[in-house]
Structure formats: C-alpha cells, structure tokens
Design a protein around this motif. Structure first.
Motif, PDB file in Angstrom:
ATOM      1  N   TYR A   1     -39.317 -37.829 -30.889  1.00 44.28           N
ATOM      2  CA  TYR A   1     -38.143 -36.797 -30.437  1.00 44.28           C
ATOM      3  C   TYR A   1     -36.753 -37.274 -30.429  1.00 44.28           C
ATOM      4  O   TYR A   1     -35.761 -36.612 -30.583  1.00 44.28           O
ATOM      5  CB  TYR A   1     -38.752 -36.097 -29.081  1.00 44.28           C
ATOM      6  CG  TYR A   1     -37.682 -34.966 -28.669  1.00 44.28           C
ATOM      7  CD1 TYR A   1     -37.807 -33.777 -29.318  1.00 44.28           C
ATOM      8  CD2 TYR A   1     -36.941 -35.086 -27.686  1.00 44.28           C
ATOM      9  CE1 TYR A   1     -36.823 -32.604 -28.963  1.00 44.28           C
ATOM     10  CE2 TYR A   1     -35.946 -33.903 -27.376  1.00 44.28           C
ATOM     11  CZ  TYR A   1     -35.847 -32.924 -27.927  1.00 44.28           C
ATOM     12  OH  TYR A   1     -35.162 -31.808 -27.718  1.00 44.28           O
ATOM     13  N   ILE A   2     -36.873 -38.460 -29.722  1.00 47.16           N
ATOM     14  CA  ILE A   2     -35.583 -39.125 -29.591  1.00 47.16           C
ATOM     15  C   ILE A   2     -34.921 -39.162 -30.872  1.00 47.16           C
ATOM     16  O   ILE A   2     -33.609 -39.193 -31.094  1.00 47.16           O
ATOM     17  CB  ILE A   2     -35.546 -40.565 -28.678  1.00 47.16           C
ATOM     18  CG1 ILE A   2     -36.115 -40.237 -27.347  1.00 47.16           C
ATOM     19  CG2 ILE A   2     -34.367 -41.071 -28.824  1.00 47.16           C
ATOM     20  CD1 ILE A   2     -35.345 -39.273 -26.699  1.00 47.16           C
ATOM     21  N   ASP A   3     -35.648 -39.772 -31.868  1.00 51.86           N
ATOM     22  CA  ASP A   3     -35.122 -39.780 -33.241  1.00 51.86           C
ATOM     23  C   ASP A   3     -34.727 -38.652 -33.869  1.00 51.86           C
ATOM     24  O   ASP A   3     -33.556 -38.424 -34.618  1.00 51.86           O
ATOM     25  CB  ASP A   3     -36.514 -40.166 -34.069  1.00 51.86           C
ATOM     26  CG  ASP A   3     -36.020 -41.177 -35.448  1.00 51.86           C
ATOM     27  OD1 ASP A   3     -34.917 -41.698 -35.416  1.00 51.86           O
ATOM     28  OD2 ASP A   3     -36.535 -40.809 -36.602  1.00 51.86           O
ATOM     29  N   ALA A   4     -35.350 -37.406 -33.575  1.00 49.97           N
ATOM     30  CA  ALA A   4     -34.822 -36.264 -33.849  1.00 49.97           C
ATOM     31  C   ALA A   4     -33.603 -35.790 -33.369  1.00 49.97           C
ATOM     32  O   ALA A   4     -32.683 -34.983 -33.891  1.00 49.97           O
ATOM     33  CB  ALA A   4     -35.804 -34.904 -33.787  1.00 49.97           C
ATOM     34  N   VAL A   5     -33.384 -36.195 -32.018  1.00 50.39           N
ATOM     35  CA  VAL A   5     -32.129 -35.921 -31.284  1.00 50.39           C
ATOM     36  C   VAL A   5     -30.986 -36.696 -31.986  1.00 50.39           C
ATOM     37  O   VAL A   5     -29.943 -36.136 -32.223  1.00 50.39           O
ATOM     38  CB  VAL A   5     -32.023 -36.199 -29.851  1.00 50.39           C
ATOM     39  CG1 VAL A   5     -30.744 -36.284 -29.274  1.00 50.39           C
ATOM     40  CG2 VAL A   5     -33.211 -35.299 -29.372  1.00 50.39           C
ATOM     41  N   ILE A   6     -31.202 -37.865 -32.363  1.00 41.19           N
ATOM     42  CA  ILE A   6     -30.328 -38.710 -33.041  1.00 41.19           C
ATOM     43  C   ILE A   6     -29.846 -38.266 -34.558  1.00 41.19           C
ATOM     44  O   ILE A   6     -28.609 -37.955 -34.799  1.00 41.19           O
ATOM     45  CB  ILE A   6     -30.890 -40.163 -33.142  1.00 41.19           C
ATOM     46  CG1 ILE A   6     -30.756 -40.702 -32.155  1.00 41.19           C
ATOM     47  CG2 ILE A   6     -29.775 -40.808 -34.277  1.00 41.19           C
ATOM     48  CD1 ILE A   6     -31.503 -42.127 -31.723  1.00 41.19           C
ATOM     49  N   GLU A   7     -30.656 -37.480 -35.145  1.00 39.84           N
ATOM     50  CA  GLU A   7     -30.462 -37.019 -36.619  1.00 39.84           C
ATOM     51  C   GLU A   7     -29.847 -35.872 -36.311  1.00 39.84           C
ATOM     52  O   GLU A   7     -28.864 -35.476 -37.305  1.00 39.84           O
ATOM     53  CB  GLU A   7     -31.997 -36.764 -37.274  1.00 39.84           C
ATOM     54  CG  GLU A   7     -32.600 -37.871 -37.754  1.00 39.84           C
ATOM     55  CD  GLU A   7     -31.695 -38.819 -38.829  1.00 39.84           C
ATOM     56  OE1 GLU A   7     -31.022 -38.095 -39.519  1.00 39.84           O
ATOM     57  OE2 GLU A   7     -31.716 -39.968 -38.514  1.00 39.84           O
ATOM     58  N   ARG A   8     -29.941 -35.014 -35.151  1.00 38.61           N
ATOM     59  CA  ARG A   8     -29.195 -33.890 -34.969  1.00 38.61           C
ATOM     60  C   ARG A   8     -27.819 -34.086 -34.760  1.00 38.61           C
ATOM     61  O   ARG A   8     -26.754 -33.441 -35.177  1.00 38.61           O
ATOM     62  CB  ARG A   8     -29.984 -33.166 -33.831  1.00 38.61           C
ATOM     63  CG  ARG A   8     -29.250 -31.540 -33.512  1.00 38.61           C
ATOM     64  CD  ARG A   8     -29.969 -30.908 -32.686  1.00 38.61           C
ATOM     65  NE  ARG A   8     -29.101 -29.687 -32.294  1.00 38.61           N
ATOM     66  CZ  ARG A   8     -29.404 -29.031 -31.216  1.00 38.61           C
ATOM     67  NH1 ARG A   8     -30.555 -29.272 -30.359  1.00 38.61           N
ATOM     68  NH2 ARG A   8     -28.693 -27.790 -30.532  1.00 38.61           N
ATOM     69  N   ILE A   9     -27.526 -35.446 -33.936  1.00 37.65           N
ATOM     70  CA  ILE A   9     -26.218 -35.691 -33.697  1.00 37.65           C
ATOM     71  C   ILE A   9     -25.416 -35.990 -34.828  1.00 37.65           C
ATOM     72  O   ILE A   9     -24.257 -35.719 -35.246  1.00 37.65           O
ATOM     73  CB  ILE A   9     -26.073 -37.013 -32.631  1.00 37.65           C
ATOM     74  CG1 ILE A   9     -26.919 -36.390 -31.376  1.00 37.65           C
ATOM     75  CG2 ILE A   9     -24.841 -37.471 -32.467  1.00 37.65           C
ATOM     76  CD1 ILE A   9     -27.028 -37.402 -30.112  1.00 37.65           C
ATOM     77  N   ILE A  10     -26.269 -36.903 -35.768  1.00 33.69           N
ATOM     78  CA  ILE A  10     -25.776 -37.329 -36.983  1.00 33.69           C
ATOM     79  C   ILE A  10     -25.284 -36.039 -37.872  1.00 33.69           C
ATOM     80  O   ILE A  10     -24.263 -35.901 -38.452  1.00 33.69           O
ATOM     81  CB  ILE A  10     -26.666 -37.967 -37.870  1.00 33.69           C
ATOM     82  CG1 ILE A  10     -26.801 -39.361 -37.285  1.00 33.69           C
ATOM     83  CG2 ILE A  10     -26.189 -38.414 -39.236  1.00 33.69           C
ATOM     84  CD1 ILE A  10     -27.968 -40.235 -37.509  1.00 33.69           C
ATOM     85  N   GLU A  11     -25.870 -34.897 -37.857  1.00 32.18           N
ATOM     86  CA  GLU A  11     -25.652 -33.544 -38.581  1.00 32.18           C
ATOM     87  C   GLU A  11     -24.346 -33.065 -38.082  1.00 32.18           C
ATOM     88  O   GLU A  11     -23.625 -32.145 -38.769  1.00 32.18           O
ATOM     89  CB  GLU A  11     -26.855 -32.613 -38.464  1.00 32.18           C
ATOM     90  CG  GLU A  11     -28.026 -32.898 -39.044  1.00 32.18           C
ATOM     91  CD  GLU A  11     -29.225 -32.137 -38.810  1.00 32.18           C
ATOM     92  OE1 GLU A  11     -28.936 -31.272 -38.120  1.00 32.18           O
ATOM     93  OE2 GLU A  11     -30.277 -32.518 -39.545  1.00 32.18           O
TER      94      GLU A  11
END
Length: 200
Positions: A76-86
C-alpha cells in the motif's frame, strides 16, 4: 482496509512527506505529530491502516507472524508513492517518515524497496526477530536518514535502532542517530529540528 488523507501546502508543491502512524494512533494524533514536518511547499500525505495497525504483532517478532499484513502494508505504501509520482513529483522529492510502528514500517519499506529521497524514523527500526540478517545489499547512494529514540524507550530497544542504522550505513546511506537519556515514547522538538535540517 487502508485510507489516505492529503494535506496540501500553502504554496506550490515541490516535495512530499508521507508520514506513517504508530499503533492505535488516530488520524488527528498522527496529523499533530506529522504537521511540524510540513513546509509551505510540502504535500503531507497520511496513510492509515485498518484498525490503526500496520501489522498485528511486535516489530521484533518473526516476519511470518506479521504476514500477510506486513506485505500488504508495504504494497500500500508503494501504491501511495506511485500516486504521488502521478501528480508530477519524482522519487527524489518524496520523504518517507513515521513514528513507532509507522517508523518500523517506513524503515522496512526503504530497506526493501528504497525508492524515496530519504527516511525519518522517530522511535523505530527495521522489522524482524533478534539475530535476523537483513539480506538486501543494494546501494542506498548516500540517502539521508534520521533515526531518533530514547535510550530506555519502553517499546523500541535502542539496540535494534543501532542495528538498523548500521545496516543502512553499510549500504551507503547517510545515517544520523539521535538518542535521548530518558524513557519517554514521543517526538521531541529537537527531533523535528534535525529532520527539517536534513531535508532543507
């Protein structure tokens, strides 16, 4: 199972701080702890786990005792980081931070995946039983990291924090360890000052 709140800064966003809560901490308490890290240009991101716990057992337990929750939380933390990158930020504009159980999860994420600018671990160290050997050896390329803990913290042994710092230093991270001769489990003003100085 998870939720995330986003707190935008007053000016244009140039970096993000993801702050992971401690066990049983409410959103309001987490925001109060995390907010001193937010500059006028910082997006503050507060993920939250189901039942306010990232994994059920001690961070010193055998890894399997905290599965599948630990792997799920890391994902989930990885998904949050990906969302920030977006949103347009890059990984070198993202700082991962946490307190207590959240600090342990943040350290574990960086140890395994490490795609952030730096790490702030208030009262926490990497996850695993005494005597464990963290196998990752990929270079952390002078990644700035702050670890801070009371010498007699009732929940986080100083020995584990020192082991974590040594592990990351061997991998090339720029590690700082601040200790306090007391037994209180909280974040001190001097810890915020050190964290902000490291990432200014």
């Amino acid at each position: 199972m998870y939720d995330t709140t986003w707190h935008s800064p007053k000016s244009s966003i140039t970096q993000a701080v993801i702050f992971l809560h401690g066990r049983n901490q409410s959103q309001a308490a987490t925001l109060a702890i995390a907010q001193p890290l937010q500059d006028t240009n910082t997006l503050l991101v507060l993920p939250s786990a189901s039942q306010r716990s990232w994994y059920p057992g001690s961070f010193l337990a055998n890894l399997q005792e905290n599965e599948p929750w630990l792997s799920s939380s890391i994902s989930y933390i990885d998904a949050v980081i990906e969302r920030i990158i977006e949103t347009g930020l890059s990984t070198d504009q993202i700082i991962l931070a946490g307190f207590s159980q959240g600090a342990a999860l943040a350290a574990e994420y960086v140890g395994r995946i490490h795609k952030v600018k730096g790490l702030i671990a208030f009262s926490g160290g990497r996850i695993g039983p005494w005597g464990c050997n963290w196998e990752e050896d990929t270079s952390l390329s002078a990644m700035p990291m702050l670890f801070s803990v009371a010498t007699r913290d009732p929940f986080v042994p100083l020995k584990r924090v020192r082991e974590t710092v040594a592990h990351f230093a061997r991998r090339g991270a720029n590690t700082i360890l601040k200790t306090f001769e007391e037994d209180e489990h909280y974040v001190r003003k001097s810890e915020y000052i050190a964290a902000r100085a490291l990432f200014t």
